[in-house]
Write a protein that holds these residues in place. Sequence first.
Motif, PDB file in Angstrom:
ATOM      1  N   LEU A  59       0.946  -1.153  -0.044  1.00  0.00           N
ATOM      2  CA  LEU A  59      -0.168   0.037   0.033  1.00  0.00           C
ATOM      3  C   LEU A  59       0.821   1.306   0.035  1.00  0.00           C
ATOM      4  CD1 LEU A  59      -2.493  -1.145   2.661  1.00  0.00           C
ATOM      5  CD2 LEU A  59      -2.788  -1.114   0.147  1.00  0.00           C
ATOM      6  N   GLY A  60       0.309   2.381  -0.204  1.00  0.00           N
ATOM      7  CA  GLY A  60       0.813   3.705  -0.349  1.00  0.00           C
ATOM      8  C   GLY A  60       0.433   4.811  -0.891  1.00  0.00           C
ATOM      9  N   ALA A  61       0.783   5.937  -1.226  1.00  0.00           N
ATOM     10  CA  ALA A  61       0.295   7.006  -1.793  1.00  0.00           C
ATOM     11  C   ALA A  61      -0.390   6.752  -2.872  1.00  0.00           C
ATOM     12  CB  ALA A  61       1.487   8.149  -2.053  1.00  0.00           C
ATOM     13  N   GLY A  62      -1.840   7.225  -2.995  1.00  0.00           N
ATOM     14  CA  GLY A  62      -2.626   7.123  -4.172  1.00  0.00           C
ATOM     15  C   GLY A  62      -3.804   6.117  -3.848  1.00  0.00           C
ATOM     16  N   ASP A  63      -3.581   5.436  -2.767  1.00  0.00           N
ATOM     17  CA  ASP A  63      -4.664   4.331  -2.242  1.00  0.00           C
ATOM     18  C   ASP A  63      -5.533   4.992  -1.337  1.00  0.00           C
ATOM     19  OD1 ASP A  63      -3.179   2.325  -3.794  1.00  0.00           O
ATOM     20  OD2 ASP A  63      -2.143   1.788  -1.894  1.00  0.00           O
ATOM     21  N   ILE A  64      -6.894   4.795  -1.545  1.00  0.00           N
ATOM     22  CA  ILE A  64      -8.114   5.224  -0.734  1.00  0.00           C
ATOM     23  C   ILE A  64      -8.904   3.955  -0.319  1.00  0.00           C
ATOM     24  CG2 ILE A  64      -9.640   5.682  -2.807  1.00  0.00           C
ATOM     25  CD1 ILE A  64     -10.544   8.067  -1.314  1.00  0.00           C
ATOM     26  N   ILE A  65      -9.211   4.008   0.902  1.00  0.00           N
ATOM     27  CA  ILE A  65      -9.948   2.974   1.621  1.00  0.00           C
ATOM     28  C   ILE A  65     -11.289   3.476   2.002  1.00  0.00           C
ATOM     29  CG2 ILE A  65      -9.942   1.166   3.283  1.00  0.00           C
ATOM     30  CD1 ILE A  65      -6.807   1.328   3.255  1.00  0.00           C
ATOM     31  N   LEU A  66     -12.410   2.851   1.653  1.00  0.00           N
ATOM     32  CA  LEU A  66     -13.620   3.237   2.053  1.00  0.00           C
ATOM     33  C   LEU A  66     -13.994   2.282   3.348  1.00  0.00           C
ATOM     34  CD1 LEU A  66     -13.672   4.489  -0.701  1.00  0.00           C
ATOM     35  CD2 LEU A  66     -16.343   4.120  -0.831  1.00  0.00           C
ATOM     36  N   THR A  67     -14.481   2.663   4.380  1.00  0.00           N
ATOM     37  CA  THR A  67     -14.489   1.984   5.640  1.00  0.00           C
ATOM     38  C   THR A  67     -15.914   1.247   5.944  1.00  0.00           C
ATOM     39  OG1 THR A  67     -15.085   4.005   6.794  1.00  0.00           O
ATOM     40  CG2 THR A  67     -12.731   3.418   6.422  1.00  0.00           C
ATOM     41  N   GLY A  68     -16.848   1.072   5.200  1.00  0.00           N
ATOM     42  CA  GLY A  68     -17.967   0.542   5.192  1.00  0.00           C
ATOM     43  C   GLY A  68     -19.258   1.633   5.648  1.00  0.00           C
ATOM     44  N   THR A  69     -20.252   1.126   5.611  1.00  0.00           N
ATOM     45  CA  THR A  69     -21.416   2.111   6.002  1.00  0.00           C
ATOM     46  C   THR A  69     -22.364   1.507   6.996  1.00  0.00           C
ATOM     47  OG1 THR A  69     -23.241   3.091   4.386  1.00  0.00           O
ATOM     48  CG2 THR A  69     -23.120   0.702   4.418  1.00  0.00           C
ATOM     49  N   PRO A  70     -23.017   2.464   7.813  1.00  0.00           N
ATOM     50  CA  PRO A  70     -23.736   2.382   8.739  1.00  0.00           C
ATOM     51  C   PRO A  70     -25.311   1.898   8.007  1.00  0.00           C
ATOM     52  CG  PRO A  70     -23.736   4.474   8.504  1.00  0.00           C
ATOM     53  CD  PRO A  70     -22.747   4.134   7.498  1.00  0.00           C
ATOM     54  N   ALA A  71     -26.111   1.324   9.115  1.00  0.00           N
ATOM     55  CA  ALA A  71     -27.323   0.940   8.866  1.00  0.00           C
ATOM     56  C   ALA A  71     -28.283   2.156   8.065  1.00  0.00           C
ATOM     57  CB  ALA A  71     -28.149   0.301   9.915  1.00  0.00           C
ATOM     58  N   GLY A  72     -29.214   1.716   7.423  1.00  0.00           N
ATOM     59  CA  GLY A  72     -30.037   2.618   6.992  1.00  0.00           C
ATOM     60  C   GLY A  72     -30.037   2.720   5.342  1.00  0.00           C
ATOM     61  N   VAL A  73     -29.180   1.779   4.729  1.00  0.00           N
ATOM     62  CA  VAL A  73     -29.195   1.871   3.259  1.00  0.00           C
ATOM     63  C   VAL A  73     -30.420   1.715   2.613  1.00  0.00           C
ATOM     64  CG1 VAL A  73     -26.887   1.374   3.328  1.00  0.00           C
ATOM     65  CG2 VAL A  73     -28.600  -0.445   3.046  1.00  0.00           C
ATOM     66  N   GLY A  74     -30.697   2.261   1.327  1.00  0.00           N
ATOM     67  CA  GLY A  74     -32.010   1.906   0.646  1.00  0.00           C
ATOM     68  C   GLY A  74     -32.006   2.490  -0.611  1.00  0.00           C
ATOM     69  N   PRO A  75     -32.963   2.361  -1.232  1.00  0.00           N
ATOM     70  CA  PRO A  75     -32.781   2.801  -2.802  1.00  0.00           C
ATOM     71  C   PRO A  75     -33.143   4.044  -2.908  1.00  0.00           C
ATOM     72  CG  PRO A  75     -35.120   1.826  -2.425  1.00  0.00           C
ATOM     73  CD  PRO A  75     -34.170   1.763  -0.916  1.00  0.00           C
ATOM     74  N   VAL A  76     -32.496   4.578  -4.181  1.00  0.00           N
ATOM     75  CA  VAL A  76     -32.786   5.895  -4.710  1.00  0.00           C
ATOM     76  C   VAL A  76     -33.340   5.846  -6.240  1.00  0.00           C
ATOM     77  CG1 VAL A  76     -31.145   7.302  -3.260  1.00  0.00           C
ATOM     78  CG2 VAL A  76     -30.309   5.984  -5.305  1.00  0.00           C
ATOM     79  N   LEU A  77     -33.939   6.944  -6.501  1.00  0.00           N
ATOM     80  CA  LEU A  77     -34.526   6.904  -7.883  1.00  0.00           C
ATOM     81  C   LEU A  77     -34.002   8.231  -8.688  1.00  0.00           C
ATOM     82  CD1 LEU A  77     -38.007   6.490  -6.655  1.00  0.00           C
ATOM     83  CD2 LEU A  77     -37.017   4.871  -7.259  1.00  0.00           C
ATOM     84  N   ALA A  78     -34.394   8.041  -9.772  1.00  0.00           N
ATOM     85  CA  ALA A  78     -34.064   9.196 -10.961  1.00  0.00           C
ATOM     86  C   ALA A  78     -34.378  10.503 -10.341  1.00  0.00           C
ATOM     87  CB  ALA A  78     -34.361   9.029 -12.330  1.00  0.00           C
ATOM     88  N   GLY A  79     -33.802  11.764 -10.212  1.00  0.00           N
ATOM     89  CA  GLY A  79     -34.103  12.918  -9.737  1.00  0.00           C
ATOM     90  C   GLY A  79     -33.894  13.175  -8.293  1.00  0.00           C
ATOM     91  N   ASP A  80     -33.499  12.147  -7.505  1.00  0.00           N
ATOM     92  CA  ASP A  80     -33.057  12.266  -6.115  1.00  0.00           C
ATOM     93  C   ASP A  80     -31.676  13.047  -6.085  1.00  0.00           C
ATOM     94  OD1 ASP A  80     -35.448  10.888  -5.224  1.00  0.00           O
ATOM     95  OD2 ASP A  80     -34.455   9.014  -4.745  1.00  0.00           O
ATOM     96  N   LYS A  81     -31.531  13.758  -4.765  1.00  0.00           N
ATOM     97  CA  LYS A  81     -30.557  14.400  -4.338  1.00  0.00           C
ATOM     98  C   LYS A  81     -30.001  13.758  -3.141  1.00  0.00           C
ATOM     99  CE  LYS A  81     -27.196  17.780  -4.140  1.00  0.00           C
ATOM    100  NZ  LYS A  81     -27.600  19.069  -3.882  1.00  0.00           N
ATOM    101  N   ILE A  82     -28.927  13.161  -3.260  1.00  0.00           N
ATOM    102  CA  ILE A  82     -28.394  12.591  -2.179  1.00  0.00           C
ATOM    103  C   ILE A  82     -27.258  13.117  -1.466  1.00  0.00           C
ATOM    104  CG2 ILE A  82     -27.019  10.297  -1.521  1.00  0.00           C
ATOM    105  CD1 ILE A  82     -27.838   9.294  -4.526  1.00  0.00           C
ATOM    106  N   SER A  83     -27.266  13.474  -0.497  1.00  0.00           N
ATOM    107  CA  SER A  83     -26.082  14.405   0.496  1.00  0.00           C
ATOM    108  C   SER A  83     -25.578  13.527   1.714  1.00  0.00           C
ATOM    109  CB  SER A  83     -26.641  15.956   0.826  1.00  0.00           C
ATOM    110  OG  SER A  83     -27.684  15.897   1.549  1.00  0.00           O
ATOM    111  N   GLY A  84     -24.372  13.760   2.143  1.00  0.00           N
ATOM    112  CA  GLY A  84     -23.968  13.241   3.321  1.00  0.00           C
ATOM    113  C   GLY A  84     -22.984  13.801   3.858  1.00  0.00           C
TER     114      GLY A  84
END
Length: 232
Positions: A191-216
Amino acid sequence: MRDYLFEPADVFALEVTGEVKLYPLRRIFCVGRNYAAHAAEMGNEVDREAPWYFTKQVAHAVKSGAVLPYPPGTENYHHEMELAFVLGAPVFRASEAEAQAAIYAYGCALDMTRRDRQQDGKDNRRPWSLGKDVEGSAVFGPLTKAAEFGVVAAQRIHLEVNGETRQGARLEDMVWSCGEIVAHLSRYYHLGAGDIILTGTPAGVGPVLAGDKISGGIDGLEGVSLTLGAGA
């Protein structure tokens, strides 16, 4: 100077707060089931023996604020809000302390998922690529240096769709810490510079539809957003 048969892709790089220079990405690693409540809502249990991973192509990364079409091949596209971090030094077979010291910056990220295609993979014991490695499915906000963000602890992580809260938790709810993740992953990769790691998501995931605005957002970091247009 070497000629190419076609123009190679531009380097994808993220802004770092307080820096003029950009942080270029070379690889995207993602941690699965790192929040117990999310694992439970998906009908799974957390593997507490070791973290595990999947990957996304950097070609599928976009910056916060993007407007993208609803992806083809799915009728169940899900949002997943995550803490991401990038490395600033080489890491291989590292201790947890060495791994933590190699973290350069943190940021907000969306891991967008074709849930129906992911389920196909689970049901048939096949890879998740069609579910996870989706064009435009890795959405990143600007980075904040680790020293400025501080210790990952009780910061709130949250996501809204059209202003309605869908996900909310604390970073301390993660099963595996950032240092533990890097130390474990460094047993298998240089591993090294240039590597990005996403650490997982909490509960509450769900579907989105065309036209939706997602913000976090995550306390202490710049937020992330995505708008879905009509289908591709």
